[in-house]
Scaffold this motif. Structure first.
Motif, PDB file in Angstrom:
ATOM      1  N   MET A 194      -5.248  -4.560  -9.005  1.00  0.00           N
ATOM      2  CA  MET A 194      -4.473  -5.408  -8.104  1.00  0.00           C
ATOM      3  C   MET A 194      -3.015  -4.982  -8.083  1.00  0.00           C
ATOM      4  O   MET A 194      -2.373  -4.983  -7.026  1.00  0.00           O
ATOM      5  CB  MET A 194      -4.575  -6.873  -8.527  1.00  0.00           C
ATOM      6  CG  MET A 194      -5.904  -7.489  -8.177  1.00  0.00           C
ATOM      7  SD  MET A 194      -5.945  -9.244  -8.527  1.00  0.00           S
ATOM      8  CE  MET A 194      -5.309  -9.906  -7.012  1.00  0.00           C
ATOM      9  N   ASP A 195      -2.498  -4.585  -9.257  1.00  0.00           N
ATOM     10  CA  ASP A 195      -1.113  -4.106  -9.295  1.00  0.00           C
ATOM     11  C   ASP A 195      -0.924  -2.951  -8.345  1.00  0.00           C
ATOM     12  O   ASP A 195       0.049  -2.873  -7.591  1.00  0.00           O
ATOM     13  CB  ASP A 195      -0.739  -3.650 -10.707  1.00  0.00           C
ATOM     14  CG  ASP A 195      -0.515  -4.816 -11.647  1.00  0.00           C
ATOM     15  OD1 ASP A 195      -0.572  -4.599 -12.864  1.00  0.00           O
ATOM     16  OD2 ASP A 195      -0.281  -5.926 -11.149  1.00  0.00           O
ATOM     17  N   MET A 196      -1.888  -2.023  -8.396  1.00  0.00           N
ATOM     18  CA  MET A 196      -1.708  -0.825  -7.582  1.00  0.00           C
ATOM     19  C   MET A 196      -1.922  -1.095  -6.105  1.00  0.00           C
ATOM     20  O   MET A 196      -1.275  -0.476  -5.253  1.00  0.00           O
ATOM     21  CB  MET A 196      -2.635   0.267  -8.103  1.00  0.00           C
ATOM     22  CG  MET A 196      -2.162   0.658  -9.481  1.00  0.00           C
ATOM     23  SD  MET A 196      -2.825   2.167 -10.090  1.00  0.00           S
ATOM     24  CE  MET A 196      -4.029   1.520 -11.202  1.00  0.00           C
ATOM     25  N   ARG A 197      -2.821  -2.017  -5.799  1.00  0.00           N
ATOM     26  CA  ARG A 197      -2.994  -2.366  -4.392  1.00  0.00           C
ATOM     27  C   ARG A 197      -1.717  -2.999  -3.855  1.00  0.00           C
ATOM     28  O   ARG A 197      -1.314  -2.749  -2.714  1.00  0.00           O
ATOM     29  CB  ARG A 197      -4.158  -3.361  -4.232  1.00  0.00           C
ATOM     30  CG  ARG A 197      -5.504  -2.766  -4.527  1.00  0.00           C
ATOM     31  CD  ARG A 197      -6.004  -1.959  -3.389  1.00  0.00           C
ATOM     32  NE  ARG A 197      -7.120  -1.130  -3.757  1.00  0.00           N
ATOM     33  CZ  ARG A 197      -7.558  -0.109  -3.018  1.00  0.00           C
ATOM     34  NH1 ARG A 197      -6.950   0.190  -1.893  1.00  0.00           N
ATOM     35  NH2 ARG A 197      -8.593   0.579  -3.413  1.00  0.00           N
ATOM     36  N   ALA A 198      -1.090  -3.836  -4.670  1.00  0.00           N
ATOM     37  CA  ALA A 198       0.154  -4.475  -4.227  1.00  0.00           C
ATOM     38  C   ALA A 198       1.228  -3.427  -3.996  1.00  0.00           C
ATOM     39  O   ALA A 198       1.972  -3.482  -3.002  1.00  0.00           O
ATOM     40  CB  ALA A 198       0.615  -5.496  -5.262  1.00  0.00           C
ATOM     41  N   ALA A 199       1.309  -2.447  -4.904  1.00  0.00           N
ATOM     42  CA  ALA A 199       2.318  -1.401  -4.739  1.00  0.00           C
ATOM     43  C   ALA A 199       2.034  -0.567  -3.498  1.00  0.00           C
ATOM     44  O   ALA A 199       2.944  -0.197  -2.749  1.00  0.00           O
ATOM     45  CB  ALA A 199       2.346  -0.503  -5.974  1.00  0.00           C
TER      46      ALA A 199
ATOM     47  N   HIS B 102       0.578  -1.559  -0.863  1.00  0.00           N
ATOM     48  CA  HIS B 102       0.929  -2.365   0.308  1.00  0.00           C
ATOM     49  C   HIS B 102       2.391  -2.179   0.661  1.00  0.00           C
ATOM     50  O   HIS B 102       2.760  -2.114   1.840  1.00  0.00           O
ATOM     51  CB  HIS B 102       0.625  -3.826   0.009  1.00  0.00           C
ATOM     52  CG  HIS B 102       0.976  -4.745   1.135  1.00  0.00           C
ATOM     53  ND1 HIS B 102       0.221  -4.863   2.273  1.00  0.00           N
ATOM     54  CD2 HIS B 102       2.011  -5.581   1.312  1.00  0.00           C
ATOM     55  CE1 HIS B 102       0.778  -5.741   3.091  1.00  0.00           C
ATOM     56  NE2 HIS B 102       1.870  -6.194   2.530  1.00  0.00           N
ATOM     57  N   LEU B 103       3.228  -2.073  -0.381  1.00  0.00           N
ATOM     58  CA  LEU B 103       4.649  -1.836  -0.146  1.00  0.00           C
ATOM     59  C   LEU B 103       4.875  -0.512   0.569  1.00  0.00           C
ATOM     60  O   LEU B 103       5.667  -0.429   1.512  1.00  0.00           O
ATOM     61  CB  LEU B 103       5.390  -1.791  -1.474  1.00  0.00           C
ATOM     62  CG  LEU B 103       5.968  -3.098  -1.976  1.00  0.00           C
ATOM     63  CD1 LEU B 103       6.556  -2.876  -3.334  1.00  0.00           C
ATOM     64  CD2 LEU B 103       7.020  -3.587  -1.030  1.00  0.00           C
ATOM     65  N   ALA B 104       4.179   0.529   0.090  1.00  0.00           N
ATOM     66  CA  ALA B 104       4.361   1.845   0.698  1.00  0.00           C
ATOM     67  C   ALA B 104       3.931   1.816   2.165  1.00  0.00           C
ATOM     68  O   ALA B 104       4.605   2.371   3.044  1.00  0.00           O
ATOM     69  CB  ALA B 104       3.561   2.896  -0.072  1.00  0.00           C
TER      70      ALA B 104
ATOM     71  N   LEU C 126       0.227   6.006  -2.030  1.00  0.00           N
ATOM     72  CA  LEU C 126       0.001   6.029  -3.472  1.00  0.00           C
ATOM     73  C   LEU C 126      -1.384   6.553  -3.770  1.00  0.00           C
ATOM     74  O   LEU C 126      -2.335   6.186  -3.091  1.00  0.00           O
ATOM     75  CB  LEU C 126       0.066   4.620  -4.049  1.00  0.00           C
ATOM     76  CG  LEU C 126       1.405   3.993  -4.339  1.00  0.00           C
ATOM     77  CD1 LEU C 126       1.177   2.771  -5.188  1.00  0.00           C
ATOM     78  CD2 LEU C 126       2.314   4.925  -5.051  1.00  0.00           C
TER      79      LEU C 126
END
Lengths: 146, 138, 101
Positions: free
Chosen positions: B18-23, B25-27, B45
């Motif tokens: 989930m952390d990486m999906r959120a990051a 999403h930012l990109a 990412l």
């Protein structure tokens, strides 16, 4: 906080696109304007977009530091006026005609402005979709507790 | 009995996901925002390898910081464990201002990433709920 | 008639043997109370972490929503587990007390 940052990025784009739309609207409205308060015909305006750093007081967490330098918002850095090129239209009867009978008109290509307008509008919609996606993701994360 | 003994690795992996999906999403938001910015390169990412390593290993891997490197999409990242930021340097043919954002792809990525995030959140919620049921019911 | 003195009966040796066995059993690994104490410490730790996460989140820190929720859930589940363990231990104790009557 990730989602606030995402909202910041997307909303900066909404802002920039709105400014761009305004300049396009101004160009379209003044496509035939030959007199302005500054003298001379209307000068075509172009919005220049640049990527901006985002202001994130919370900071990113460890592995996202790699991202931090890559995430950029957008803003209109300046609105340039076209000082050089004009369209010369042969219209000897017009009150603005010069000694050869040519009228200086702003170099506004209607097709180009329409295409820019569509592109800007599409970009605006895309950013609204991104904002909705951010919102829905945040709400889904809250459902973890249910 | 520490946290990881009660909860196991699944929840840790889900949380990293989930952390990486959120990051990511930012990109993607950044790409969509800069759809028209001249000379902006689209970013993404890559984290599949990190997740696979975490699943295979015995403890959850602490994710490393990597510097953003410029390389074409088929290149290899510098660090073997780490989330890499990948830049797309191949310019679009229809745009001549150096911008490499492909808006259609970005919208698809946005939708896909969002669906994965929602799915992960539901899965984690179910894990916790079934743990609570086990505790209560027994 | 043989004098029945408790002290001279062979039972005494058996009782002493039993005591030794008990000592050996308790020095082999952590006792039940030690395990419970450690567990309570862990539960307390996750409660503190959840608290910290919520404070961080509320003050606009760099913690994300899902992380806060996961911390809260972990604290919640481990607390509920501790409660149930306590209930089971209590009811086991009560059953034993009933047996001795």
């Amino acid at each position: 906080m990730d989602f606030l940052t995402a909202l910041q990025v997307s909303s900066s784009a909404l802002d920039a696109q709105r400014v761009k739309m305004n300049t396009i609207a101004s160009n379209l409205a003044n496509a035939e304007t030959t007199r302005t308060p500054e003298g001379g015909p209307y000068k075509k305006k172009t919005a220049v977009l640049t990527a901006t750093e985002i202001n994130n007081p919370g900071g990113f967490k460890n592995f996202k530091d790699a991202l931090e330098q890559s995430i950029k918002g957008v803003k209109v850095s300046e609105i340039t006026e076209d000082n050089e090129s004009y369209k010369m239209k042969y219209e000897p009867g017009s009150p603005d005609a010069d000694e050869k009978g040519y009228v200086k008109l702003p170099n506004i290509n209607l097709m180009e402005e329409m295409v820019n307008m569509m592109s800007s509008s599409r970009a605006y919609e895309a950013n609204v979709t991104a904002i909705n996606a951010t919102k829905s993701m945040a709400q889904k994360a809250l459902d973890i507790g249910k | 009995m520490s946290d990881s003994e009660i909860f196991g690795k699944t929840i840790d992996v889900l949380k990293s996901s989930m952390d990486m999906r959120a990051a990511r999403h930012l990109a993607i938001s950044s790409n969509i925002a800069n759809y028209e910015t001249p000379n902006y390169k689209a970013k993404d990412l890559k984290f599949d390898k990190v997740l696979a390593d975490e699943i295979r290993s015995n403890d959850a891997i602490k994710l490393n910081v990597t510097n953003p490197k410029h390389f074409i999409p088929s290149g290899t990242p510098n660090s073997s464990t780490g989330v890499t930021v990948e830049e797309n340097n191949t310019a679009n043919m229809d745009k001549n201002n150096g911008n490499t954002v492909n808006i259609d792809q970005e919208m698809v990525k946005l939708a896909e990433n969002g669906i994965m995030y929602d799915a992960l959140s539901q899965i984690i919620a179910r894990q916790f709920n079934s743990l609570k049921d086990v505790i209560k019911g027994y | 008639m043989v004098d029945l003195k408790i002290g001279s009966l062979p039972f005494k040796d058996l009782i002493q043997e039993k005591k030794l066995n008990n000592d050996v059993a308790t020095t082999n690994g952590p006792s039940f109370s030690d395990t419970i104490k450690d567990f309570v410490k862990d539960v307390n730790q996750s409660q503190k972490e959840a608290d910290q996460a919520v404070q961080n989140f509320a003050s606009g820190g760099n913690i994300s929503i899902h992380e806060t929720m996961i911390s809260l859930q972990k604290a919640d589940v481990s607390f509920k587990l501790m409660l149930q363990i306590r209930n089971k231990v209590l009811s086991a104790y009560e059953e034993i007390m009933k047996m001795q009557l």
